[in-house]
Design a protein around this motif. Structure first.
Motif, PDB file in Angstrom:
ATOM      1  N   VAL A  19      -6.648   8.850  -6.063  1.00 46.78           N
ATOM      2  CA  VAL A  19      -5.593   9.848  -5.912  1.00 46.78           C
ATOM      3  C   VAL A  19      -5.691  10.525  -4.556  1.00 46.78           C
ATOM      4  O   VAL A  19      -4.684  10.722  -3.869  1.00 46.78           O
ATOM      5  N   TYR A  20      -6.892  10.850  -4.127  1.00 43.28           N
ATOM      6  CA  TYR A  20      -7.088  11.485  -2.820  1.00 43.28           C
ATOM      7  C   TYR A  20      -6.621  10.574  -1.685  1.00 43.28           C
ATOM      8  O   TYR A  20      -5.903  10.999  -0.786  1.00 43.28           O
ATOM      9  N   LEU A  21      -7.005   9.307  -1.735  1.00 43.65           N
ATOM     10  CA  LEU A  21      -6.621   8.369  -0.682  1.00 43.65           C
ATOM     11  C   LEU A  21      -5.118   8.115  -0.683  1.00 43.65           C
ATOM     12  O   LEU A  21      -4.506   8.008   0.385  1.00 43.65           O
ATOM     13  N   LEU A  22      -4.504   8.031  -1.845  1.00 37.22           N
ATOM     14  CA  LEU A  22      -3.055   7.845  -1.914  1.00 37.22           C
ATOM     15  C   LEU A  22      -2.324   9.041  -1.318  1.00 37.22           C
ATOM     16  O   LEU A  22      -1.302   8.878  -0.646  1.00 37.22           O
ATOM     17  N   TYR A  23      -2.840  10.234  -1.540  1.00 42.40           N
ATOM     18  CA  TYR A  23      -2.223  11.425  -0.952  1.00 42.40           C
ATOM     19  C   TYR A  23      -2.311  11.375   0.571  1.00 42.40           C
ATOM     20  O   TYR A  23      -1.340  11.660   1.266  1.00 42.40           O
ATOM     21  N   ARG A  24      -3.468  11.004   1.095  1.00 40.84           N
ATOM     22  CA  ARG A  24      -3.624  10.932   2.557  1.00 40.84           C
ATOM     23  C   ARG A  24      -2.706   9.880   3.156  1.00 40.84           C
ATOM     24  O   ARG A  24      -2.116  10.077   4.211  1.00 40.84           O
ATOM     25  N   GLU A  26       0.133   8.888   1.923  1.00 35.63           N
ATOM     26  CA  GLU A  26       1.506   9.385   1.816  1.00 35.63           C
ATOM     27  C   GLU A  26       1.848  10.307   2.976  1.00 35.63           C
ATOM     28  O   GLU A  26       2.934  10.197   3.561  1.00 35.63           O
ATOM     29  N   VAL A  27       0.929  11.188   3.342  1.00 30.49           N
ATOM     30  CA  VAL A  27       1.170  12.106   4.453  1.00 30.49           C
ATOM     31  C   VAL A  27       1.350  11.328   5.757  1.00 30.49           C
ATOM     32  O   VAL A  27       2.256  11.611   6.546  1.00 30.49           O
ATOM     33  N   LYS A  28       0.525  10.334   5.969  1.00 38.69           N
ATOM     34  CA  LYS A  28       0.633   9.536   7.192  1.00 38.69           C
ATOM     35  C   LYS A  28       1.910   8.701   7.206  1.00 38.69           C
ATOM     36  O   LYS A  28       2.542   8.537   8.253  1.00 38.69           O
ATOM     37  N   LEU A  29       2.310   8.168   6.057  1.00 39.42           N
ATOM     38  CA  LEU A  29       3.554   7.409   5.984  1.00 39.42           C
ATOM     39  C   LEU A  29       4.760   8.297   6.273  1.00 39.42           C
ATOM     40  O   LEU A  29       5.721   7.846   6.903  1.00 39.42           O
ATOM     41  N   ASP A  30       4.731   9.537   5.825  1.00 39.50           N
ATOM     42  CA  ASP A  30       5.819  10.468   6.132  1.00 39.50           C
ATOM     43  C   ASP A  30       5.937  10.676   7.637  1.00 39.50           C
ATOM     44  O   ASP A  30       7.048  10.717   8.176  1.00 39.50           O
ATOM     45  N   ALA A  31       4.811  10.781   8.319  1.00 39.16           N
ATOM     46  CA  ALA A  31       4.840  10.952   9.773  1.00 39.16           C
ATOM     47  C   ALA A  31       5.387   9.700  10.468  1.00 39.16           C
ATOM     48  O   ALA A  31       6.159   9.802  11.424  1.00 39.16           O
ATOM     49  N   VAL A  32       5.035   8.525   9.968  1.00 42.31           N
ATOM     50  CA  VAL A  32       5.542   7.281  10.547  1.00 42.31           C
ATOM     51  C   VAL A  32       7.044   7.157  10.322  1.00 42.31           C
ATOM     52  O   VAL A  32       7.795   6.788  11.233  1.00 42.31           O
ATOM     53  N   ILE A  33       7.509   7.480   9.137  1.00 40.30           N
ATOM     54  CA  ILE A  33       8.938   7.413   8.828  1.00 40.30           C
ATOM     55  C   ILE A  33       9.715   8.369   9.725  1.00 40.30           C
ATOM     56  O   ILE A  33      10.766   8.005  10.276  1.00 40.30           O
TER      57      ILE A  33
END
Length: 46
Positions: A19-24, A26-33
């Motif tokens: 869960v922790y790694l998926l959250y991290r 997700e945050v990075k994917l938002d920045a890429v998008i």
């Protein structure tokens, strides 16, 4: 009930790490998008 406690103690840590790694990620994917979405605007100003 005892079997359930053993199962939770064995799989609880890997679930928490996942869960922790998926959250991290997700945050990075938002920045890429966001970066990809602003790319055409930045390309026009060059």
């Amino acid at each position: 009930m005892n079997d359930m406690m053993i199962l939770i103690s064995e799989v609880g840590f890997p679930i928490a790490v996942t869960v922790y790694l998926l959250y991290r990620i997700e945050v990075k994917l938002d920045a890429v998008i966001e970066s990809i979405q602003t790319l055409p605007e930045r390309m026009r100003s060059i």
